[in-house]
Design an enzyme around this catalytic site. Structure first.
Site, PDB file in Angstrom:
ATOM      1  N   GLU A 102       0.809  -1.219   0.000  1.00 26.83           N
ATOM      2  CA  GLU A 102       0.000   0.000   0.000  1.00 26.83           C
ATOM      3  C   GLU A 102       0.845   1.273   0.000  1.00 26.83           C
ATOM      4  OE1 GLU A 102      -2.528  -3.290   1.729  1.00 26.83           O
ATOM      5  OE2 GLU A 102      -0.479  -2.556   2.084  1.00 26.83           O
ATOM      6  N   HIS A 132     -11.731  -8.428  12.043  1.00 31.23           N
ATOM      7  CA  HIS A 132     -10.310  -8.373  11.706  1.00 31.23           C
ATOM      8  C   HIS A 132      -9.976  -7.010  11.088  1.00 31.23           C
ATOM      9  CE1 HIS A 132     -12.255  -9.664   7.970  1.00 31.23           C
ATOM     10  NE2 HIS A 132     -11.198  -9.208   7.312  1.00 31.23           N
ATOM     11  N   HIS A 133      -8.738  -6.610  11.228  1.00 32.49           N
ATOM     12  CA  HIS A 133      -8.213  -5.305  10.777  1.00 32.49           C
ATOM     13  C   HIS A 133      -8.717  -4.143  11.628  1.00 32.49           C
ATOM     14  CE1 HIS A 133      -6.613  -7.579   7.602  1.00 32.49           C
ATOM     15  NE2 HIS A 133      -7.429  -7.268   6.608  1.00 32.49           N
ATOM     16  N   ASP A 176      21.086   3.694  -3.624  1.00 39.56           N
ATOM     17  CA  ASP A 176      20.924   2.296  -3.214  1.00 39.56           C
ATOM     18  C   ASP A 176      20.150   2.188  -1.907  1.00 39.56           C
ATOM     19  OD1 ASP A 176      23.108   3.537  -1.973  1.00 39.56           O
ATOM     20  OD2 ASP A 176      24.288   1.710  -1.822  1.00 39.56           O
ATOM     21  N   ASN A 206      26.404   4.040  -3.697  1.00 37.28           N
ATOM     22  CA  ASN A 206      27.519   4.616  -2.931  1.00 37.28           C
ATOM     23  C   ASN A 206      27.547   4.068  -1.502  1.00 37.28           C
ATOM     24  OD1 ASN A 206      25.228   6.020  -2.151  1.00 37.28           O
ATOM     25  ND2 ASN A 206      25.851   7.934  -3.098  1.00 37.28           N
TER      26      ASN A 206
END
Length: 553
Positions: A52, A115-116, A435, A462
């Site tokens: 998300e 749930h959630h 990176d 780097n």
């Protein structure tokens, strides 16, 4: 799925009306029924993302290229993962329509421990959180859906900021009697009296001036002033510049464009042309710490005419109810005769620093990227050495430059590039990312490959968080990251799709790589190995300013 016309269909038709053609997000059981309607919609395509947060970043990148963007998450776990991205869109004025699939209304009203949820029967926790990073919110019912959808969409477009729309699973399927009529968009109110007073005050400040400069920033683009600014600069010669966030607001090939302004960290000529003017006109500018090198700009209020989205200032005087386009057009007409008495200094475009040695370094890299750029490119640079190095580039005509210098969430640009390339599939997208930043959001390379997108990704390796090393703790292990085999990563994510991967450590290798990827018909990933503590001059100045401000008094 019901064959009747539903709330879900109405919402999707409205999104299509405002120019949205893609829906970013992640499926969850509370939004699956709505997703059936997305899949069936004739104008809107579903774009699934790896998570998300990445979906929110992708929607943000899409909204920088289209009128608005749409994001779909599920209740609780999904929407909270997206909050960082939504906050960035709020800070930097991007209209993202965040649709959250929630439990059925009957379950919410019963206080079921679902749930959630937080397990307390209160389903409003996350909506209350969302109020801090969105300009309007709604919990849809069958009765209010049409009015609330229209209210949120028009607010998002007017204020150029995200909105939050809770769509219960049963409401999505609720039938509606009619399809939407044309959407009536909100218009900014113009006070003619205020406008005339502003013109009079601006004339009084400009009449004795002999040197006038103009500085624009990202709000000029967000609120649709790019076109009128271009007309003005084509008819009235004056030195003009942008802040880093607003880079590409102007045609940088224009003879009077000076370069990127960054306070004391600016090229000396850029600084002089902007700051030493008798009057400085600022359009859509927000002076934030990272783009002013720690608020080092010297632009006294008493000599500035400042134009913001809905008001203008002349010195200390404030003139409300003046939309940005009207203020710019008024100054355009005002300055046509006045400019005849102005002194136009010689303007020489800043030159890129020369490489410091025979090996590949920041200076050498940016020189080659400068030559690689083409008209119409979309250039996206992550917050770090990429962002501050790209600040010195001179953009060819028609380029769009995307950075997130206010919110500054590292890793943002990789999914944002996915969103921008989805919005503009026929333009070349160049992503410049470190990176450390790429490790946060690298999964979305797989989505790009899945969808057949062809950006050119430059991974600046780097060895860790170089932007943080420049601020504090250059040798501390908290600025180190795991060392990945970067050229193998895209291959692992490609599946059956083709991807070109290259690794360069020397200037000649970079030149050859750029020749290979210039017209690539597949996603190209170039790992560019640079010295660990080699940083652009602008970043050096900014990092020292940040270090000073973060230190104890």
């Amino acid at each position: 799925m019901s064959k009747s016309y539903t709330v879900a269909d109405y919402l999707l038709d409205r999104l299509a009306q405002i120019g949205i053609r893609h829906f970013f997000g992640v499926p969850g059981d509370y939004n699956l029924q709505f997703l059936d309607h997305v899949i069936a919609h004739p104008q809107i395509a579903w774009v699934g993302c790896a998570n998300e947060l990445n979906a929110a970043y992708a929607a943000d990148g899409y909204a920088r290229c289209k009128p608005a963007a749409a994001l779909l998450t599920t209740f609780g776990v999904g929407e909270l993962s997206a909050v960082n991205g939504i906050a960035g869109s709020y800070a930097e004025y991007l209209p993202v329509i965040h649709v959250v699939g929630t439990p059925a209304l009957r379950a919410q009203r019963a206080g079921d421990l679902l749930h959630h949820s937080l397990g307390d029967g209160d389903f409003g926790h996350f909506a209350r959180m969302a109020k801090e990073v969105t300009v309007a919110q709604a919990n849809l019912t069958a009765a209010n859906a049409e009015a609330e959808i229209d209210r949120l969409l028009t607010t998002a477009l007017f204020e150029r900021r995200p909105v939050y729309l809770m769509l219960p699973s049963d409401v999505a399927e609720a039938p509606l009697a009619s399809r939407p009529a044309p959407l009536m968009l909100r218009q900014a109110h113009l006070s003619q009296a205020s406008l005339q007073a502003f013109i009079a005050a601006a004339r009084e400040m400009l009449l004795p001036a002999r040197r006038v400069s103009l500085l624009a920033d990202f709000l000029a683009e967000r609120f649709g002033a790019e076109g009128v600014l271009e007309q003005w600069m084509n008819e009235v010669d004056m030195p003009h510049s942008t802040m880093l966030l607003g880079k590409s607001v102007f045609d940088e090939t224009h003879a009077c464009f000076t370069g990127t302004y960054a306070g004391a960290a600016s090229d000396p000529q850029v600084k002089q042309l902007i700051e030493n003017a008798d009057v400085v006109i600022t359009v859509g500018v927000r002076f934030t710490d990272t783009i002013t090198a720690g608020f080092s700009h010297h632009l006294p209020t008493e000599k500035c005419i400042d134009i913001q989205p809905f008001e203008a200032r002349v010195g200390q005087q404030v003139f409300s109810q003046i939309p940005i386009r009207d203020a710019v057009q008024a100054l355009h007409q005002l300055t046509l005769p006045l400019a005849l008495q102005w002194q136009l200094p010689a303007i020489k475009r800043p030159e890129l620093p020369a490489p410091s040695g025979s090996g590949l370094d920041q200076h050498g890299f940016w020189q080659q990227i400068q030559d690689f750029l083409r008209p119409g490119d979309i250039v996206i640079a992550d917050q770090g050495t990429a962002c501050f190095g790209a600040a010195v580039l001179s953009l060819p005509q028609g380029c769009r430059f995307i950075v997130q210098s206010l919110w500054g969430s590292i890793g943002y640009t990789l999914p944002a590039a996915f969103g921008a390339q989805t919005a503009e599939p026929d333009r070349r997208v160049l992503l410049l990312i470190g990176d450390g930043a790429a490790q946060l959001t690298a999964q979305e390379i797989g989505s790009m490959l899945r969808d057949g997108l062809k950006p050119v990704i430059f991974l600046l390796n780097n060895e860790g968080y170089t932007v943080e090393r420049a601020i504090h703790g250059p040798e501390q292990r908290y600025n180190d990251i795991a060392q990945w085999n970067w050229t193998q990563l895209p291959q692992a994510l490609a599946g059956e799709h083709q991807v070109k991967t290259l690794r360069v450590t020397e200037p000649e290798q970079l030149r050859q790589a750029l020749r290979e990827v210039g017209d690539s018909r597949q996603l190209a990933f170039v790992e560019v190995v640079l010295p660990k503590m080699d940083i652009p001059e602008l970043l050096d100045t900014v990092s020292r300013a940040i270090q000073s401000r973060n230190a104890a008094a």
